[in-house]
Design a protein around this motif. Structure first.
Motif, mmCIF file in Angstrom:
data_model
loop_
_atom_site.group_PDB
_atom_site.id
_atom_site.type_symbol
_atom_site.label_atom_id
_atom_site.label_comp_id
_atom_site.label_asym_id
_atom_site.label_seq_id
_atom_site.Cartn_x
_atom_site.Cartn_y
_atom_site.Cartn_z
ATOM 1 N N ASP A 82 0.902 -1.262 0.000
ATOM 2 C CA ASP A 82 -0.014 -0.159 0.119
ATOM 3 C C ASP A 82 0.855 1.323 -0.110
ATOM 4 O OD1 ASP A 82 -2.854 1.359 0.270
ATOM 5 O OD2 ASP A 82 -1.778 2.116 1.972
ATOM 6 N N CYS A 83 1.970 1.354 0.676
ATOM 7 C CA CYS A 83 2.885 2.499 1.026
ATOM 8 C C CYS A 83 3.556 2.727 -0.658
ATOM 9 C CB CYS A 83 3.808 2.305 2.043
ATOM 10 S SG CYS A 83 3.191 2.569 3.663
ATOM 11 N N HIS A 84 3.852 1.604 -1.256
ATOM 12 C CA HIS A 84 4.515 1.600 -2.403
ATOM 13 C C HIS A 84 3.554 2.207 -3.401
ATOM 14 C CE1 HIS A 84 6.114 -0.009 -6.258
ATOM 15 N NE2 HIS A 84 7.432 0.114 -5.624
ATOM 16 N N ASN A 85 2.320 1.974 -3.387
ATOM 17 C CA ASN A 85 1.323 2.542 -4.249
ATOM 18 C C ASN A 85 1.322 4.129 -4.202
ATOM 19 O OD1 ASN A 85 0.921 0.308 -5.763
ATOM 20 N ND2 ASN A 85 -0.787 -0.535 -4.384
ATOM 21 N N VAL A 86 1.141 4.311 -2.519
ATOM 22 C CA VAL A 86 0.914 5.533 -2.392
ATOM 23 C C VAL A 86 2.258 6.478 -2.603
ATOM 24 C CG1 VAL A 86 0.838 7.295 -0.155
ATOM 25 C CG2 VAL A 86 -0.939 5.356 -0.461
ATOM 26 N N ILE A 87 3.257 5.993 -2.514
ATOM 27 C CA ILE A 87 4.509 6.893 -2.976
ATOM 28 C C ILE A 87 4.638 7.405 -4.347
ATOM 29 C CG2 ILE A 87 6.849 7.049 -2.457
ATOM 30 C CD1 ILE A 87 6.782 5.220 -0.058
ATOM 31 N N LYS A 88 4.281 6.328 -4.988
ATOM 32 C CA LYS A 88 4.110 6.521 -6.417
ATOM 33 C C LYS A 88 3.223 7.628 -6.871
ATOM 34 C CE LYS A 88 2.676 2.562 -8.154
ATOM 35 N NZ LYS A 88 2.556 1.439 -9.096
ATOM 36 N N LEU A 89 2.189 8.004 -6.148
ATOM 37 C CA LEU A 89 1.228 8.874 -6.238
ATOM 38 C C LEU A 89 1.769 10.004 -5.804
ATOM 39 C CD1 LEU A 89 -2.265 7.240 -5.752
ATOM 40 C CD2 LEU A 89 -1.318 7.923 -7.887
ATOM 41 N N LEU A 90 2.290 10.064 -4.598
ATOM 42 C CA LEU A 90 3.006 11.304 -3.945
ATOM 43 C C LEU A 90 4.088 11.722 -4.848
ATOM 44 C CD1 LEU A 90 3.379 9.969 -0.066
ATOM 45 C CD2 LEU A 90 1.649 11.671 -1.082
ATOM 46 N N ALA A 91 4.927 11.081 -5.464
ATOM 47 C CA ALA A 91 5.996 11.588 -6.385
ATOM 48 C C ALA A 91 5.404 12.609 -7.329
ATOM 49 C CB ALA A 91 6.729 10.630 -7.013
ATOM 50 N N LYS A 92 4.189 12.280 -7.911
ATOM 51 C CA LYS A 92 3.374 12.828 -8.883
ATOM 52 C C LYS A 92 2.719 14.026 -8.378
ATOM 53 C CE LYS A 92 0.433 11.949 -12.824
ATOM 54 N NZ LYS A 92 -0.237 10.867 -13.501
ATOM 55 N N ILE A 93 2.138 14.091 -7.236
ATOM 56 C CA ILE A 93 1.712 15.217 -6.631
ATOM 57 C C ILE A 93 2.483 16.109 -6.520
ATOM 58 C CG2 ILE A 93 0.284 15.878 -4.479
ATOM 59 C CD1 ILE A 93 -0.993 12.880 -4.452
ATOM 60 N N VAL A 94 3.665 15.946 -5.708
ATOM 61 C CA VAL A 94 4.501 16.851 -5.434
ATOM 62 C C VAL A 94 5.722 17.453 -6.536
ATOM 63 C CG1 VAL A 94 4.350 16.463 -2.703
ATOM 64 C CG2 VAL A 94 6.037 15.483 -4.116
ATOM 65 N N ASP A 95 5.518 16.447 -7.513
ATOM 66 C CA ASP A 95 6.458 16.656 -8.641
ATOM 67 C C ASP A 95 8.031 16.614 -8.030
ATOM 68 O OD1 ASP A 95 7.333 16.962 -11.076
ATOM 69 O OD2 ASP A 95 7.149 19.249 -11.369
ATOM 70 N N ARG A 96 8.213 15.539 -7.322
ATOM 71 C CA ARG A 96 9.351 15.285 -6.897
ATOM 72 C C ARG A 96 10.002 13.767 -6.953
ATOM 73 N NH1 ARG A 96 11.728 18.141 -1.526
ATOM 74 N NH2 ARG A 96 10.008 19.708 -1.286
ATOM 75 N N GLU A 97 11.213 13.708 -7.040
ATOM 76 C CA GLU A 97 11.737 12.291 -6.969
ATOM 77 C C GLU A 97 11.942 11.823 -5.400
ATOM 78 O OE1 GLU A 97 15.426 9.396 -8.520
ATOM 79 O OE2 GLU A 97 15.627 11.488 -8.934
ATOM 80 N N ILE A 98 11.349 10.608 -5.336
ATOM 81 C CA ILE A 98 11.326 10.299 -3.877
ATOM 82 C C ILE A 98 12.098 8.738 -3.956
ATOM 83 C CG2 ILE A 98 10.045 9.480 -2.054
ATOM 84 C CD1 ILE A 98 7.742 11.419 -2.884
ATOM 85 N N VAL A 99 13.187 8.568 -3.462
ATOM 86 C CA VAL A 99 13.811 7.470 -3.248
ATOM 87 C C VAL A 99 13.762 6.718 -1.574
ATOM 88 C CG1 VAL A 99 16.210 6.304 -3.442
ATOM 89 C CG2 VAL A 99 15.545 8.302 -4.813
#
Length: 708
Positions: A670-687
């Protein structure tokens, strides 16, 4: 009557008529072109050699009338040490045949070995008219130093018994130890008629280097009991190294006392001082380590590096980096080992910023392209989430060794760049670099994280057939991981059952983890049973099995497992995530509210939650893993540790910059799916680096392709 002159008049001042013009010419010629004496030529020749001016030395040598054979020998060895072997060989051939002595023959053989021309060395040895023990020892030691043990053995066996002096026996023992043939070294050591301090030190150090540190200390005790051998500082340093590796504090303190008794602690021997620092650090006695360091009079780079490494070994990385800074402030120039230890501490802290600073220092000193510093930089960048920078550093390394290739292959595997890892392996083969056990581990990991099952099978079979390599349990674990991730759970179980050695708990944990992902309860229960037979208190096994039951909504089984864990005192490792900013590590647990910015972090998460729902996000309830109401499950998922760390990162970094989060456990689906969307929402690369790999989230997708 004129008085007699007070001294005898030289002949050319007599009243005898001479040709004044001729006399003047003779004086002028003598002043302008004085004829040098052989002594002055020899002196000039030696001076040029001493200052590495070989061409000037050769020019002077050519002027020496009938040079002695010793001068030929000096010059040809100078050529050899400067890797100008063809000139050395030409010079040797110019020595008159009747002047070539055993020393000159030994010197040209030594020159061949220095320049790694072993074919010529053996040929010259065969052509020698007369050989002495030095001739035999030179060729044997040269072959051993290059790993040509079988050839060295042949020469040693052919060597006349009368010529086998103690130096030759020592050379063979030392060579055997350096090439991992410790049993052969022990056999020779026992056959020796007499032994000196070098014999004992070689076998003690050899046992220690080959993983037999306890036996090394046994031999040290025997040596101490031998009254006819004097113990050297090198012997005691080897013993202290053995005591450090097995953390035998009592024996190490005794060796320290011996050093003090024999006066070695008061000497300026850097290796004695450094070995003491390393010993106490290896025994986790950092207070004693610092005390010993403070008592050392001459603190050079070796001693400073020992202290720096000691702090790193004890996971005190902040202090290790402080020591590195102190070195530079006190004017001690760091060496390659210093940089390696400092960069390892940056990895331990996950502190990329300090790693970049140390990289800059290495660049200023011209060490960034050296193999040791380069390898450490590759590891640092890849483990801090910057595989692109790791590849850039790797390309700049001058002479890459197997560690260089393994580091970058393993790094690519960790980041899910399987194709890159395989391409690098092909290039490694083209370069003629011999692969080893770590190479196979890296390749199998790359295949596992990219879902390349057939490639993994090929590598596993290819390396398994290599005579120079023996498959270890770690390799079987990696292969089972590939099979498990690809859904071949039954085949993975069959592989575990067919291993040449008994599978340990790690093997069955990998299988259990695969069963958790693919919901294979039958195999999971068999794997769990195996684990509990070996380790009744294995926390990960309880958690994996409990999570599998929870995902299948078998809550009664979940309750039984949790009750058993409580009864046995088994505690689940809490999931934690952390982010390092400006040298400070900020760590979060799930639902954590202890951070000073907690209120703002939760506000940020609530705002992101609204945006997620606007994008159609629906929580995946199977990852809640608790038999509670839907609303509670959603709240539990929303405040997982990695989400708290990301929210803190968004609040604390410049907009648009990259955020890197480290996690001790595997990121949930679930967190994996969320972080994919978060990266798009904030327009940043999240590692996010979890226990399995690095995930690079950008524009709504992850580098793992949803396969991890």
């Amino acid at each position: 009557m004129p008085k007699n002159p007070p001294f005898k008049v030289p002949p050319f001042f007599t009243t005898k008529k001479t040709n004044s013009k001729c006399l003047t010419t003779s004086f002028t010629t003598l002043i302008q072109n004085p004829k040098p004496s052989s002594t002055s030529l020899n002196s000039t020749f030696s001076n040029h050699l001493k200052n590495q001016r070989l061409d000037s030395a050769r020019a002077v040598f050519n002027k020496i009338p009938s040079p002695h054979v010793s001068l030929y020998t000096k010059l040809l060895l100078a050529y050899a040490y400067n890797h100008r072997f063809p000139e050395a060989l030409t010079l040797f051939n110019q020595i008159p045949s009747n002047s070539k002595d055993t020393i000159s023959w030994n010197s040209i053989i030594k020159a061949s070995i220095i320049c790694n021309d072993f074919i010529t060395a053996v040929k010259l040895f065969d052509e020698m008219p007369r050989r002495n023990s030095i001739s035999w020892t030179t060729i044997i030691y040269g072959l051993l130093s290059s790993g040509r043990v079988v050839e060295a053995e042949t020469f040693f066996n052919e060597m006349p018994h009368d010529d086998k002096d103690i130096a030759t026996w020592n050379a063979m023992i030392h060579g055997y130890c350096n090439n991992g043939r410790i049993n052969d070294a022990l056999r020779l050591f026992r056959l020796m008629g007499s032994r000196d301090v070098i014999s004992w030190t070689s076998i003690i150090a050899g046992l220690d280097r080959n993983g037999m540190s306890y036996q090394a200390l046994v031999f040290l005790k025997k040596m101490v009991g031998s009254s006819d051998v004097e113990i050297s500082s090198t012997t005691l340093v080897s013993g202290l190294s053995a005591a450090a590796k097995i953390s035998d504090f009592y024996v190490g303190v005794q060796i320290h006392c011996c050093m003090f008794k024999f006066g070695y602690c008061c000497s300026l021997d850097e290796y004695v001082s450094a070995s003491l620092v390393t010993f106490y650090a290896s025994c986790k006695k950092m207070e004693s380590t610092c005390k010993v360091f403070g008592e050392i009079v001459c603190k050079n780079v070796v001693v400073w590096t020992a202290l720096l490494t000691g702090f790193g070994l004890n996971d005190r990385h902040v202090e290790a980096l402080e020591v590195f800074g102190d070195m530079i402030r006190f004017g001690v120039v760091p060496n390659e080992s210093s940089f390696t230890s400092a960069l390892n501490s940056c990895v331990g802290l996950g502190d990329l910023e300090k790693g970049r600073v140390i990289h800059g220092v290495a660049v200023k000193m011209g060490l960034e392209n050296g193999v040791y510093v380069g390898n450490s930089l590759v590891v640092m960048y890849s483990k801090c989430g910057f595989i692109g920078d790791a590849l850039y550093v790797f390309k700049g390394i001058g002479e890459k060794n197997v560690v260089s290739w393994n580091s970058v292959i393993v790094g690519c595997a960790q980041h899910g760049c399987g194709v890159w890892a395989l391409a690098l392996f092909k290039e490694m083969l083209r370069e003629g670099v011999e692969s080893d056990e770590i190479t196979l581990t890296g390749l199998l990991s790359a295949c596992s994280r990219a879902g390349m099952l057939q490639k993994a099978r090929c590598f596993f079979g290819y390396f398994g057939r290599k005579r120079s390599m023996k498959l270890t349990i770690e390799h079987y674990v990696c292969m089972m991981d590939v099979l498990g991730r690809c859904g071949e759970v039954e085949e993975a179980e069959a592989l575990a059952m067919s291993m040449p050695v008994e599978a340990n708990s790690m093997v069955w944990l990998v299988l259990l983890s695969a069963c958790r992902v693919h919901s294979n309860l039958d195999v999971a229960e068999r794997a769990a049973k195996r684990i509990f037979e070996m380790e009744p208190d294995c926390s990960p096994a309880y958690v994996l099995l409990s999570n599998l039951y929870a995902s299948l909504r078998r809550w009664s089984e979940v309750a039984k497992i949790r009750s058993k864990m409580k009864h046995n005192g088994v505690v689940k490792q809490p999931g934690s995530s952390w982010i390092t900013l400006k040298g400070l590590r900020h760590e979060f647990l799930s639902g954590d509210r202890s951070h000073p910015l907690t209120e703002k972090i939760y506000e940020k998460l609530d705002w992101l939650g609204v945006k997620l729902k606007e994008m159609g996000y629906v929580p995946d309830q199977q990852f809640a893993l608790h038999d509670v109401e839907i609303e509670q499950q959603e709240e539990m998922l929303s405040y997982h540790s990695e989400r708290l760390a990301i929210a803190f990162g968004l609040l604390s970094t410049v907009e648009g910059s990259r955020i890197t989060v480290m996690k001790n456990l595997r990121v949930c689906g679930d967190c994996h799916n969320v972080i994919k969307l978060l990266a798009k929402i904030v327009d940043r690369e999240i590692v996010v680096r979890d226990s399995s790999r690095f995930h690079h989230f950008k524009n709504g997708i992850c580098s793992c392709g949803d396969y991890w």
